[in-house]
Design a protein around this motif. Structure first.
Motif, PDB file in Angstrom:
ATOM      1  N   VAL A  82       0.849  -1.195   0.000  1.00  9.81           N
ATOM      2  CA  VAL A  82       0.000   0.000   0.000  1.00  9.81           C
ATOM      3  C   VAL A  82       0.883   1.242   0.000  1.00  9.81           C
ATOM      4  O   VAL A  82       1.771   1.389   0.837  1.00  9.81           O
ATOM      5  N   SER A  83       0.630   2.136  -0.953  1.00 12.67           N
ATOM      6  CA  SER A  83       1.391   3.382  -1.025  1.00 12.67           C
ATOM      7  C   SER A  83       0.669   4.487  -0.276  1.00 12.67           C
ATOM      8  O   SER A  83      -0.540   4.426  -0.059  1.00 12.67           O
ATOM      9  N   PHE A  84       1.455   5.500   0.101  1.00 18.78           N
ATOM     10  CA  PHE A  84       0.908   6.619   0.865  1.00 18.78           C
ATOM     11  C   PHE A  84       1.776   7.839   0.581  1.00 18.78           C
ATOM     12  O   PHE A  84       3.003   7.709   0.453  1.00 18.78           O
ATOM     13  N   PRO A  85       1.189   9.027   0.446  1.00 16.54           N
ATOM     14  CA  PRO A  85       2.002  10.215   0.134  1.00 16.54           C
ATOM     15  C   PRO A  85       2.984  10.534   1.248  1.00 16.54           C
ATOM     16  O   PRO A  85       2.653  10.471   2.427  1.00 16.54           O
ATOM     17  N   GLN A 101      -1.499  22.381  -5.747  1.00 19.93           N
ATOM     18  CA  GLN A 101      -0.968  21.188  -6.412  1.00 19.93           C
ATOM     19  C   GLN A 101      -0.750  20.050  -5.422  1.00 19.93           C
ATOM     20  O   GLN A 101      -1.159  18.910  -5.654  1.00 19.93           O
ATOM     21  N   THR A 102      -0.102  20.344  -4.298  1.00 22.52           N
ATOM     22  CA  THR A 102       0.154  19.309  -3.296  1.00 22.52           C
ATOM     23  C   THR A 102      -1.141  18.785  -2.701  1.00 22.52           C
ATOM     24  O   THR A 102      -1.316  17.569  -2.513  1.00 22.52           O
ATOM     25  N   ILE A 103      -2.058  19.672  -2.387  1.00 22.03           N
ATOM     26  CA  ILE A 103      -3.322  19.260  -1.773  1.00 22.03           C
ATOM     27  C   ILE A 103      -4.117  18.378  -2.727  1.00 22.03           C
ATOM     28  O   ILE A 103      -4.703  17.366  -2.319  1.00 22.03           O
ATOM     29  N   ALA A 104      -4.146  18.738  -4.021  1.00 24.86           N
ATOM     30  CA  ALA A 104      -4.885  17.935  -4.995  1.00 24.86           C
ATOM     31  C   ALA A 104      -4.283  16.543  -5.141  1.00 24.86           C
ATOM     32  O   ALA A 104      -4.997  15.544  -5.197  1.00 24.86           O
ATOM     33  N   LYS A 105      -2.942  16.458  -5.200  1.00 22.39           N
ATOM     34  CA  LYS A 105      -2.282  15.149  -5.323  1.00 22.39           C
ATOM     35  C   LYS A 105      -2.516  14.298  -4.085  1.00 22.39           C
ATOM     36  O   LYS A 105      -2.782  13.095  -4.172  1.00 22.39           O
ATOM     37  N   ARG A 106      -2.421  14.916  -2.909  1.00 19.98           N
ATOM     38  CA  ARG A 106      -2.657  14.158  -1.678  1.00 19.98           C
ATOM     39  C   ARG A 106      -4.106  13.685  -1.594  1.00 19.98           C
ATOM     40  O   ARG A 106      -4.372  12.572  -1.125  1.00 19.98           O
ATOM     41  N   SER A 107      -5.019  14.512  -2.032  1.00 19.97           N
ATOM     42  CA  SER A 107      -6.427  14.125  -1.992  1.00 19.97           C
ATOM     43  C   SER A 107      -6.664  12.883  -2.823  1.00 19.97           C
ATOM     44  O   SER A 107      -7.357  11.949  -2.401  1.00 19.97           O
ATOM     45  N   ARG A 108      -6.090  12.863  -4.009  1.00 18.62           N
ATOM     46  CA  ARG A 108      -6.224  11.689  -4.871  1.00 18.62           C
ATOM     47  C   ARG A 108      -5.580  10.463  -4.227  1.00 18.62           C
ATOM     48  O   ARG A 108      -6.135   9.365  -4.278  1.00 18.62           O
ATOM     49  N   ALA A 109      -4.432  10.647  -3.600  1.00 18.10           N
ATOM     50  CA  ALA A 109      -3.750   9.524  -2.938  1.00 18.10           C
ATOM     51  C   ALA A 109      -4.565   9.002  -1.765  1.00 18.10           C
ATOM     52  O   ALA A 109      -4.631   7.784  -1.526  1.00 18.10           O
ATOM     53  N   PHE A 110      -5.204   9.890  -1.006  1.00 23.38           N
ATOM     54  CA  PHE A 110      -6.039   9.458   0.113  1.00 23.38           C
ATOM     55  C   PHE A 110      -7.233   8.639  -0.382  1.00 23.38           C
ATOM     56  O   PHE A 110      -7.616   7.635   0.238  1.00 23.38           O
ATOM     57  N   GLU A 111      -7.832   9.063  -1.477  1.00 23.39           N
ATOM     58  CA  GLU A 111      -8.955   8.318  -2.047  1.00 23.39           C
ATOM     59  C   GLU A 111      -8.522   6.898  -2.431  1.00 23.39           C
ATOM     60  O   GLU A 111      -9.231   5.917  -2.159  1.00 23.39           O
ATOM     61  N   GLN A 112      -7.359   6.796  -3.061  1.00 26.49           N
ATOM     62  CA  GLN A 112      -6.867   5.475  -3.470  1.00 26.49           C
ATOM     63  C   GLN A 112      -6.496   4.615  -2.263  1.00 26.49           C
ATOM     64  O   GLN A 112      -6.760   3.410  -2.247  1.00 26.49           O
ATOM     65  N   PHE A 113      -5.884   5.220  -1.263  1.00 31.40           N
ATOM     66  CA  PHE A 113      -5.498   4.492  -0.059  1.00 31.40           C
ATOM     67  C   PHE A 113      -6.720   3.910   0.646  1.00 31.40           C
ATOM     68  O   PHE A 113      -6.773   2.708   0.957  1.00 31.40           O
ATOM     69  N   LEU A 114      -7.721   4.732   0.891  1.00 28.37           N
ATOM     70  CA  LEU A 114      -8.923   4.258   1.578  1.00 28.37           C
ATOM     71  C   LEU A 114      -9.706   3.276   0.715  1.00 28.37           C
ATOM     72  O   LEU A 114     -10.294   2.320   1.235  1.00 28.37           O
ATOM     73  N   GLY A 115      -9.710   3.502  -0.595  1.00 31.56           N
ATOM     74  CA  GLY A 115     -10.393   2.574  -1.482  1.00 31.56           C
ATOM     75  C   GLY A 115      -9.771   1.193  -1.450  1.00 31.56           C
ATOM     76  O   GLY A 115     -10.477   0.177  -1.443  1.00 31.56           O
ATOM     77  N   TYR A 116      -8.443   1.138  -1.410  1.00 32.03           N
ATOM     78  CA  TYR A 116      -7.785  -0.167  -1.330  1.00 32.03           C
ATOM     79  C   TYR A 116      -8.077  -0.858   0.001  1.00 32.03           C
ATOM     80  O   TYR A 116      -8.432  -2.041   0.033  1.00 32.03           O
ATOM     81  N   VAL A 117      -7.929  -0.134   1.108  1.00 31.29           N
ATOM     82  CA  VAL A 117      -8.138  -0.739   2.417  1.00 31.29           C
ATOM     83  C   VAL A 117      -9.560  -1.286   2.539  1.00 31.29           C
ATOM     84  O   VAL A 117      -9.784  -2.381   3.063  1.00 31.29           O
TER      85      VAL A 117
END
Length: 343
Positions: free
Chosen positions: A158-161, A172-188
């Motif tokens: 599992v990856s995480f920013p 830019q950072t907030i948008a990238k982190r938001s996308r990463a959080f969505e993917q992280f929670l979706g995987y879990v």
């Protein structure tokens, strides 16, 4: 990206009008794939960044350019609408998705941080009751560390920013982190072992549930009710079906608040949900069941709903040797549970 697609479409149209010519070269892979700037903005279209997020550190304006390009391309908008309309004609699998809809920079005496609002909703159908949580980067990072320590195999890939020393508050950072959080929670949530773990479930609703307990015990029902409702929606989406202690406490809080605010029909409906949970389960918390039966009988009588099934269930428990008279009320049970958590 949208403007590039529009220009390509116009160029190809002109070439068709002028007649045959040299074949068009395929686009470079990097041009199609290496386009992560403002990714969350373009994919969901709902991420809202507070003005403060652009104030302390300079942004390159990529997100605004992406939005302008998307708005200027009527062709792309039409294609997206046609694609969405076509998907509605098919039965899509229903699954839980996470979407960051808002990111606000918060400044207090001790620190400055970004507070993310994450909605949980069912994809594949219209979700009339989405639930949400508000959390910081550090909250999600703490959840990841706990899950990695207790479920190393499931969390190994599992990856995480990563943390950053600079530019934490740019769009830019907030948008990238938001996308990463969505993917992280979706995987879990897609791994049954992780999704049903107490650590994952409590991360979503335990904090609000504890606040709602204290507000209800002190008589602040109007403030407690929205917290109880969001906890219930979170549990409906996340938790396995059954009368767990947390689920019963949330139902008790909903019954108490609705009853105290004279919303008797809603109070009766939630008490009936609890009674049905007990009837459908093999394991029963008998004292809690008795409290809900008393509440359900009383509320059903007040709103004119048949209460004979609950009266029969209460009689069976009495014949089985359980004490059903002078049983603690739902509010007394809630206060007792709250006191146990604080001691």
């Amino acid at each position: 990206m949208a403007s590039k697609l529009l220009r390509r479409f116009r160029d190809s149209t002109l070439r068709r009008q002028r007649g045959p010519g040299p074949p068009e070269e395929p686009p470079e892979i990097a041009e199609l794939e290496d386009d992560t700037e403002g990714l969350s903005v373009r994919l969901s279209g709902t991420l809202s960044l507070s003005e403060d997020s652009l104030g302390s550190e300079e942004s390159d304006g990529t997100e605004s350019r992406c939005i302008e390009d998307l708005n200027s391309s009527s062709l792309l908008t039409k294609q997206l609408r046609e694609m969405w309309a076509s998907t509605r004609e098919h039965n899509l699998p229903i699954r839980l998705t996470f979407e960051v809809t808002e990111a606000n920079v918060v400044k207090d005496v001790h620190a400055k941080y970004v507070m993310y609002t994450i909605y949980l909703l069912h994809s594949g159908q219209f979700d009339p009751s989405p639930a949400f949580i508000s959390c910081r980067y550090s909250d999600l990072e703490r959840l990841r560390k706990i899950l990695r320590s207790r479920y190393p195999d499931e969390m190994s890939s599992v990856s995480f920013p990563h943390k950053r020393l600079h530019k934490n508050f740019t769009a830019q950072t907030i948008a990238k982190r938001s996308r990463a959080f969505e993917q992280f929670l979706g995987y879990v949530s897609s791994v049954p072992t992780l999704r049903q773990s107490p650590e994952f479930l409590c991360f979503f609703y335990l904090r609000d549930m504890q606040k709602a307990q204290h507000l209800t015990c002190t008589g602040l029902y109007q403030l407690a009710l929205p917290l109880w409702m969001n906890c219930w929606r979170l549990q409906e989406k996340l938790c396995p079906v059954g009368p767990s202690t947390h689920r019963l406490l949330v139902l008790a809080g909903l019954v108490i608040c609705h009853q105290e605010m004279d919303s008797l029909a809603d109070a009766q409906a939630f008490s009936e949900r609890a009674v049905l949970l007990f009837r459908d389960s093999q394991e029963q918390n008998v004292p809690f069941f008795i409290s809900f039966l008393h509440a359900h009988i009383q509320l059903s009588w007040r709103v004119g709903v048949d209460k004979r099934n609950s009266e029969a269930a209460l009689l069976r428990l009495q014949e089985a040797g359980h004490v059903t008279q002078n049983a603690p009320s739902l509010k007394e049970t809630l206060i007792r549970e709250t006191n146990q958590e604080t001691t």
